[in-house]
Design a protein around this motif. Sequence first.
Motif, PDB file in Angstrom:
ATOM      1  N   LEU A   1      13.804  -7.603 -10.538  1.00  0.00           N
ATOM      2  CA  LEU A   1      13.727  -6.304  -9.882  1.00  0.00           C
ATOM      3  C   LEU A   1      13.532  -6.591  -8.401  1.00  0.00           C
ATOM      4  N   ASP A   2      14.412  -6.071  -7.565  1.00  0.00           N
ATOM      5  CA  ASP A   2      14.386  -6.371  -6.137  1.00  0.00           C
ATOM      6  C   ASP A   2      14.593  -5.062  -5.379  1.00  0.00           C
ATOM      7  N   ARG A   3      13.616  -4.679  -4.536  1.00  0.00           N
ATOM      8  CA  ARG A   3      13.674  -3.413  -3.799  1.00  0.00           C
ATOM      9  C   ARG A   3      13.069  -3.553  -2.416  1.00  0.00           C
ATOM     10  N   VAL A   4      13.513  -2.679  -1.538  1.00  0.00           N
ATOM     11  CA  VAL A   4      12.825  -2.509  -0.269  1.00  0.00           C
ATOM     12  C   VAL A   4      11.978  -1.257  -0.415  1.00  0.00           C
ATOM     13  N   MET A   5      10.685  -1.400  -0.125  1.00  0.00           N
ATOM     14  CA  MET A   5       9.743  -0.291  -0.249  1.00  0.00           C
ATOM     15  C   MET A   5       9.222   0.097   1.129  1.00  0.00           C
ATOM     16  N   THR A   6       8.869   1.361   1.255  1.00  0.00           N
ATOM     17  CA  THR A   6       8.318   1.827   2.528  1.00  0.00           C
ATOM     18  C   THR A   6       6.828   1.514   2.647  1.00  0.00           C
ATOM     19  N   ALA A   7       6.173   1.197   1.557  1.00  0.00           N
ATOM     20  CA  ALA A   7       4.748   0.848   1.575  1.00  0.00           C
ATOM     21  C   ALA A   7       4.553  -0.525   2.209  1.00  0.00           C
ATOM     22  N   SER A   8       3.378  -0.728   2.767  1.00  0.00           N
ATOM     23  CA  SER A   8       3.069  -2.024   3.372  1.00  0.00           C
ATOM     24  C   SER A   8       2.793  -3.073   2.299  1.00  0.00           C
ATOM     25  N   ALA A   9       3.018  -4.326   2.662  1.00  0.00           N
ATOM     26  CA  ALA A   9       2.714  -5.424   1.742  1.00  0.00           C
ATOM     27  C   ALA A   9       1.230  -5.430   1.399  1.00  0.00           C
ATOM     28  N   ALA A  10       0.383  -5.119   2.377  1.00  0.00           N
ATOM     29  CA  ALA A  10      -1.066  -5.113   2.129  1.00  0.00           C
ATOM     30  C   ALA A  10      -1.442  -4.069   1.083  1.00  0.00           C
ATOM     31  N   ALA A  11      -0.846  -2.892   1.159  1.00  0.00           N
ATOM     32  CA  ALA A  11      -1.154  -1.841   0.181  1.00  0.00           C
ATOM     33  C   ALA A  11      -0.595  -2.210  -1.194  1.00  0.00           C
ATOM     34  N   LEU A  12       0.605  -2.769  -1.243  1.00  0.00           N
ATOM     35  CA  LEU A  12       1.185  -3.196  -2.525  1.00  0.00           C
ATOM     36  C   LEU A  12       0.318  -4.286  -3.156  1.00  0.00           C
ATOM     37  N   TRP A  13      -0.152  -5.212  -2.334  1.00  0.00           N
ATOM     38  CA  TRP A  13      -1.036  -6.284  -2.809  1.00  0.00           C
ATOM     39  C   TRP A  13      -2.297  -5.701  -3.440  1.00  0.00           C
ATOM     40  N   ARG A  14      -2.901  -4.740  -2.758  1.00  0.00           N
ATOM     41  CA  ARG A  14      -4.115  -4.105  -3.302  1.00  0.00           C
ATOM     42  C   ARG A  14      -3.827  -3.493  -4.668  1.00  0.00           C
ATOM     43  N   CYS A  15      -2.680  -2.851  -4.811  1.00  0.00           N
ATOM     44  CA  CYS A  15      -2.333  -2.202  -6.082  1.00  0.00           C
ATOM     45  C   CYS A  15      -2.161  -3.213  -7.209  1.00  0.00           C
ATOM     46  N   TRP A  16      -1.765  -4.430  -6.884  1.00  0.00           N
ATOM     47  CA  TRP A  16      -1.616  -5.484  -7.885  1.00  0.00           C
ATOM     48  C   TRP A  16      -2.939  -6.187  -8.193  1.00  0.00           C
ATOM     49  N   THR A  17      -3.868  -6.206  -7.250  1.00  0.00           N
ATOM     50  CA  THR A  17      -5.050  -7.065  -7.414  1.00  0.00           C
ATOM     51  C   THR A  17      -6.369  -6.323  -7.585  1.00  0.00           C
ATOM     52  N   GLU A  18      -6.372  -5.003  -7.450  1.00  0.00           N
ATOM     53  CA  GLU A  18      -7.586  -4.222  -7.673  1.00  0.00           C
ATOM     54  C   GLU A  18      -7.450  -3.474  -8.997  1.00  0.00           C
ATOM     55  N   PRO A  19      -8.302  -3.782  -9.967  1.00  0.00           N
ATOM     56  CA  PRO A  19      -8.160  -3.209 -11.313  1.00  0.00           C
ATOM     57  C   PRO A  19      -8.007  -1.688 -11.352  1.00  0.00           C
ATOM     58  N   GLU A  20      -8.811  -0.969 -10.586  1.00  0.00           N
ATOM     59  CA  GLU A  20      -8.738   0.497 -10.646  1.00  0.00           C
ATOM     60  C   GLU A  20      -7.414   1.022 -10.106  1.00  0.00           C
ATOM     61  N   LEU A  21      -6.822   0.315  -9.158  1.00  0.00           N
ATOM     62  CA  LEU A  21      -5.504   0.712  -8.659  1.00  0.00           C
ATOM     63  C   LEU A  21      -4.406   0.328  -9.651  1.00  0.00           C
ATOM     64  N   LEU A  22      -4.483  -0.874 -10.205  1.00  0.00           N
ATOM     65  CA  LEU A  22      -3.473  -1.317 -11.168  1.00  0.00           C
ATOM     66  C   LEU A  22      -3.388  -0.350 -12.350  1.00  0.00           C
TER      67      LEU A  22
END
Length: 165
Positions: free
Chosen positions: A14-35
């Motif tokens: 899966l390959d996409r360009v997203m408008t969200a920042s890498a920092a915010a995407l990272w948080r969504c992957w690494t913070e349990p409540e966000l994931l």
Amino acid sequence: MRAPEPDSDLDLNLDRVMTASAAALWRCWTEPELLKRWFCPLPWKVTHAEIDPRPGGRFNTRMEGPNGEAPANDVCQMDSKGCFLDIDPGRRLVFTDALREGWRPNATPFMTGIVTFAPDPDGGTRYRALVLHHDRETRIRHETMGFEEGWGTATDQLEALARSL
């Protein structure tokens, strides 16, 4: 560590360009409540997540259907216990269900995921999720389970959540 080029016999990509920042995407992957808020397509939900983003650290999730049911197939288990193999904060995470926390082997490995976040020349973040399988049959099984639709929908949810942070 450099991600391998996708092998169409073994891998899903899966390959996409997203408008969200890498920092915010990272948080969504690494913070349990966000994931828990994006990791599986609604109305399914992640009801439990344990994340220790370091090599050998746990990546455990519990998914349930809208009525508390488990997925109706033999691959996508309600409980997934895995671990991170490699972490480059804000740029890359590599995880697998072949191993659980502390590098202990799991009985029925299914996949390894390589997720990368990179600046896109036109703005935004290039997000890539490469999913490796040990053989063609497993890749086909994952594809038949609805990889494109499921991971695509979850990625839409990920981007919306990351943009809201």
